[in-house]
Motif scaffolding. Structure first.
Motif, PDB file in Angstrom:
ATOM      1  N   PHE A  88       0.804  -1.220   0.000  1.00 15.78           N
ATOM      2  CA  PHE A  88       0.000   0.000   0.000  1.00 15.78           C
ATOM      3  C   PHE A  88       0.843   1.279   0.000  1.00 15.78           C
ATOM      4  CE2 PHE A  88      -3.012  -3.005   2.275  1.00 15.78           C
ATOM      5  CZ  PHE A  88      -3.740  -3.283   1.131  1.00 15.78           C
ATOM      6  N   LEU A  89       2.155   1.158  -0.026  1.00  9.20           N
ATOM      7  CA  LEU A  89       3.005   2.336  -0.205  1.00  9.20           C
ATOM      8  C   LEU A  89       2.785   2.903  -1.602  1.00  9.20           C
ATOM      9  CD1 LEU A  89       6.316   0.851   1.237  1.00  9.20           C
ATOM     10  CD2 LEU A  89       5.022   2.728   2.281  1.00  9.20           C
ATOM     11  N   THR A  90       2.955   4.198  -1.748  1.00 10.76           N
ATOM     12  CA  THR A  90       2.941   4.775  -3.092  1.00 10.76           C
ATOM     13  C   THR A  90       4.329   4.583  -3.705  1.00 10.76           C
ATOM     14  OG1 THR A  90       3.708   6.966  -2.412  1.00 10.76           O
ATOM     15  CG2 THR A  90       1.305   6.556  -2.329  1.00 10.76           C
ATOM     16  N   PRO A  91       4.433   4.620  -5.026  1.00 12.48           N
ATOM     17  CA  PRO A  91       5.758   4.547  -5.633  1.00 12.48           C
ATOM     18  C   PRO A  91       6.712   5.612  -5.101  1.00 12.48           C
ATOM     19  CG  PRO A  91       4.095   4.131  -7.287  1.00 12.48           C
ATOM     20  CD  PRO A  91       3.360   4.554  -6.045  1.00 12.48           C
ATOM     21  N   GLU A  92       6.202   6.823  -4.860  1.00 13.49           N
ATOM     22  CA  GLU A  92       7.072   7.878  -4.324  1.00 13.49           C
ATOM     23  C   GLU A  92       7.547   7.542  -2.917  1.00 13.49           C
ATOM     24  OE1 GLU A  92       9.444  11.030  -3.611  1.00 13.49           O
ATOM     25  OE2 GLU A  92       8.741  10.270  -5.539  1.00 13.49           O
ATOM     26  N   GLN A  93       6.699   6.945  -2.103  1.00 19.32           N
ATOM     27  CA  GLN A  93       7.128   6.544  -0.761  1.00 19.32           C
ATOM     28  C   GLN A  93       8.216   5.471  -0.818  1.00 19.32           C
ATOM     29  OE1 GLN A  93       3.180   5.648   0.707  1.00 19.32           O
ATOM     30  NE2 GLN A  93       3.237   7.396   2.101  1.00 19.32           N
ATOM     31  N   VAL A  94       8.105   4.561  -1.780  1.00 23.42           N
ATOM     32  CA  VAL A  94       9.155   3.553  -1.939  1.00 23.42           C
ATOM     33  C   VAL A  94      10.470   4.230  -2.304  1.00 23.42           C
ATOM     34  CG1 VAL A  94       9.931   1.556  -3.282  1.00 23.42           C
ATOM     35  CG2 VAL A  94       7.530   1.723  -2.552  1.00 23.42           C
ATOM     36  N   ARG A  95      10.406   5.220  -3.189  1.00 28.26           N
ATOM     37  CA  ARG A  95      11.617   5.959  -3.539  1.00 28.26           C
ATOM     38  C   ARG A  95      12.187   6.670  -2.318  1.00 28.26           C
ATOM     39  NH1 ARG A  95      13.732   6.687  -8.209  1.00 28.26           N
ATOM     40  NH2 ARG A  95      11.853   6.190  -9.388  1.00 28.26           N
ATOM     41  N   GLN A  96      11.317   7.232  -1.476  1.00 26.26           N
ATOM     42  CA  GLN A  96      11.776   7.881  -0.244  1.00 26.26           C
ATOM     43  C   GLN A  96      12.476   6.878   0.673  1.00 26.26           C
ATOM     44  OE1 GLN A  96       8.161   9.534   1.366  1.00 26.26           O
ATOM     45  NE2 GLN A  96       7.973  11.050  -0.281  1.00 26.26           N
ATOM     46  N   LEU A  97      11.915   5.681   0.790  1.00 24.47           N
ATOM     47  CA  LEU A  97      12.521   4.658   1.640  1.00 24.47           C
ATOM     48  C   LEU A  97      13.859   4.189   1.077  1.00 24.47           C
ATOM     49  CD1 LEU A  97       9.295   2.672   2.534  1.00 24.47           C
ATOM     50  CD2 LEU A  97      10.648   4.089   4.094  1.00 24.47           C
ATOM     51  N   HIS A  98      13.950   4.108  -0.245  1.00 26.41           N
ATOM     52  CA  HIS A  98      15.210   3.741  -0.887  1.00 26.41           C
ATOM     53  C   HIS A  98      16.263   4.817  -0.599  1.00 26.41           C
ATOM     54  CE1 HIS A  98      17.755   2.889  -4.608  1.00 26.41           C
ATOM     55  NE2 HIS A  98      17.732   1.735  -3.963  1.00 26.41           N
ATOM     56  N   ARG A  99      15.854   6.069  -0.725  1.00 27.83           N
ATOM     57  CA  ARG A  99      16.752   7.187  -0.422  1.00 27.83           C
ATOM     58  C   ARG A  99      17.153   7.161   1.051  1.00 27.83           C
ATOM     59  NH1 ARG A  99      13.481  11.028  -1.760  1.00 27.83           N
ATOM     60  NH2 ARG A  99      14.039  10.970  -3.954  1.00 27.83           N
ATOM     61  N   LEU A 100      16.196   6.861   1.920  1.00 31.09           N
ATOM     62  CA  LEU A 100      16.467   6.794   3.357  1.00 31.09           C
ATOM     63  C   LEU A 100      17.525   5.736   3.669  1.00 31.09           C
ATOM     64  CD1 LEU A 100      15.561   7.834   6.162  1.00 31.09           C
ATOM     65  CD2 LEU A 100      13.843   6.017   6.147  1.00 31.09           C
ATOM     66  N   ALA A 101      17.440   4.600   2.984  1.00 30.32           N
ATOM     67  CA  ALA A 101      18.413   3.532   3.216  1.00 30.32           C
ATOM     68  C   ALA A 101      19.809   3.951   2.758  1.00 30.32           C
ATOM     69  CB  ALA A 101      17.976   2.263   2.495  1.00 30.32           C
ATOM     70  N   HIS A 102      19.888   4.626   1.627  1.00 28.96           N
ATOM     71  CA  HIS A 102      21.201   4.914   1.041  1.00 28.96           C
ATOM     72  C   HIS A 102      21.757   6.279   1.441  1.00 28.96           C
ATOM     73  CE1 HIS A 102      21.568   1.238  -1.212  1.00 28.96           C
ATOM     74  NE2 HIS A 102      20.261   1.322  -1.420  1.00 28.96           N
ATOM     75  N   ALA A 103      20.947   7.313   1.395  1.00 32.92           N
ATOM     76  CA  ALA A 103      21.439   8.638   1.780  1.00 32.92           C
ATOM     77  C   ALA A 103      21.329   8.855   3.283  1.00 32.92           C
ATOM     78  CB  ALA A 103      20.664   9.723   1.033  1.00 32.92           C
ATOM     79  N   GLY A 104      20.323   8.219   3.899  1.00 34.81           N
ATOM     80  CA  GLY A 104      20.128   8.361   5.340  1.00 34.81           C
ATOM     81  C   GLY A 104      20.799   7.270   6.157  1.00 34.81           C
ATOM     82  N   HIS A 105      21.362   6.266   5.475  1.00 30.11           N
ATOM     83  CA  HIS A 105      22.114   5.180   6.128  1.00 30.11           C
ATOM     84  C   HIS A 105      21.279   4.456   7.188  1.00 30.11           C
ATOM     85  CE1 HIS A 105      25.392   6.973   3.971  1.00 30.11           C
ATOM     86  NE2 HIS A 105      25.178   8.118   4.584  1.00 30.11           N
ATOM     87  N   LEU A 106      20.024   4.173   6.822  1.00 33.53           N
ATOM     88  CA  LEU A 106      19.103   3.518   7.742  1.00 33.53           C
ATOM     89  C   LEU A 106      18.475   2.312   7.059  1.00 33.53           C
ATOM     90  CD1 LEU A 106      17.725   3.728  10.552  1.00 33.53           C
ATOM     91  CD2 LEU A 106      15.964   5.117   9.450  1.00 33.53           C
ATOM     92  N   PRO A 107      18.679   1.100   7.562  1.00 29.00           N
ATOM     93  CA  PRO A 107      18.047  -0.073   6.948  1.00 29.00           C
ATOM     94  C   PRO A 107      16.524   0.028   7.001  1.00 29.00           C
ATOM     95  CG  PRO A 107      19.718  -0.741   8.556  1.00 29.00           C
ATOM     96  CD  PRO A 107      19.509   0.735   8.718  1.00 29.00           C
TER      97      PRO A 107
END
Length: 199
Positions: A88-107
């Motif tokens: 139920f995530l939006t595609p943009e939310q998935v992109r945010q989570l991907h960014r969070l993992a890589h730019a925010g260094h958070l699994p």
């Protein structure tokens, strides 16, 4: 290196149970996690993640307007973000989570369905399959003993429902996990599922 993980399966594969176990493992070691589930999924109560084993835990909810970024998630002591009902995530939310993992260094570990009762991809799942750094299928079985990879929707009489909105919240009373052979078996117009076969 932190990653975006996607753990997907058909219904009844233990996705929520696995998420709760991961949260427990982190916390047992003194680490902070944040749990999210879809705001409109109230099967276990609003803002609750529940498993069919009877485990339930409070969680924060996400809606299409929710933004996932490091600033919104708080301090640097956070060790992991866990998302249930990730389809139920939006595609943009998935992109945010991907960014969070890589730019925010958070699994970030997401658990959800890959496809709906018609065999169509959920937009959030399609984006997770595109962006997730680690994708794993969790296994469950069909009533015929084959691996279940699809979901079907049924009505109160046990008849297969093939039309309707993509999102209709329900549990075992409305959905079944089936193998592809069983998914296509009643293409003759929605026969009643065999008594005892699905419940």
């Amino acid at each position: 290196m932190s990653k975006l993980y996607f753990r997907y399966a058909a219904m009844n594969a233990g996705k929520s149970t696995a998420l709760l176990q991961v949260a427990y493992n982190y916390e047992e070691r003194g680490m902070r996690v944040r749990l999210f589930t879809a705001a409109h999924d109230d099967r276990h109560g609003r803002g609750a993640i529940g498993s069919r084993l009877g485990l339930t835990r409070e969680a924060e909810t996400f809606a299409p307007s929710t933004v996932f970024d490091r600033a919104g998630l708080g301090d640097d002591t956070l060790a992991c973000v866990l998302v249930d009902e990730a389809q139920f995530l939006t595609p943009e939310q998935v992109r945010q989570l991907h960014r969070l993992a890589h730019a925010g260094h958070l699994p970030v570990i997401c658990y959800g369905l890959r496809s709906d009762f018609r065999g169509d991809a959920f937009p959030g799942s399609a984006m997770l399959l595109t962006l997730a750094d680690d994708v794993e299928e969790m296994k469950t079985i069909c009533a015929c003993a084959r691996k279940a990879t699809m979901n079907i929707r049924i009505d109160a009489q046990g008849r297969r429902v093939k039309d309707g909105d993509q999102v209709e919240i329900g549990g075992n009373d409305r959905y079944r996990a089936v193998c592809p052979s069983c998914f296509y078996a009643d293409d003759d117009g929605g026969a009643v599922l065999a008594p005892g076969l699905f419940g």
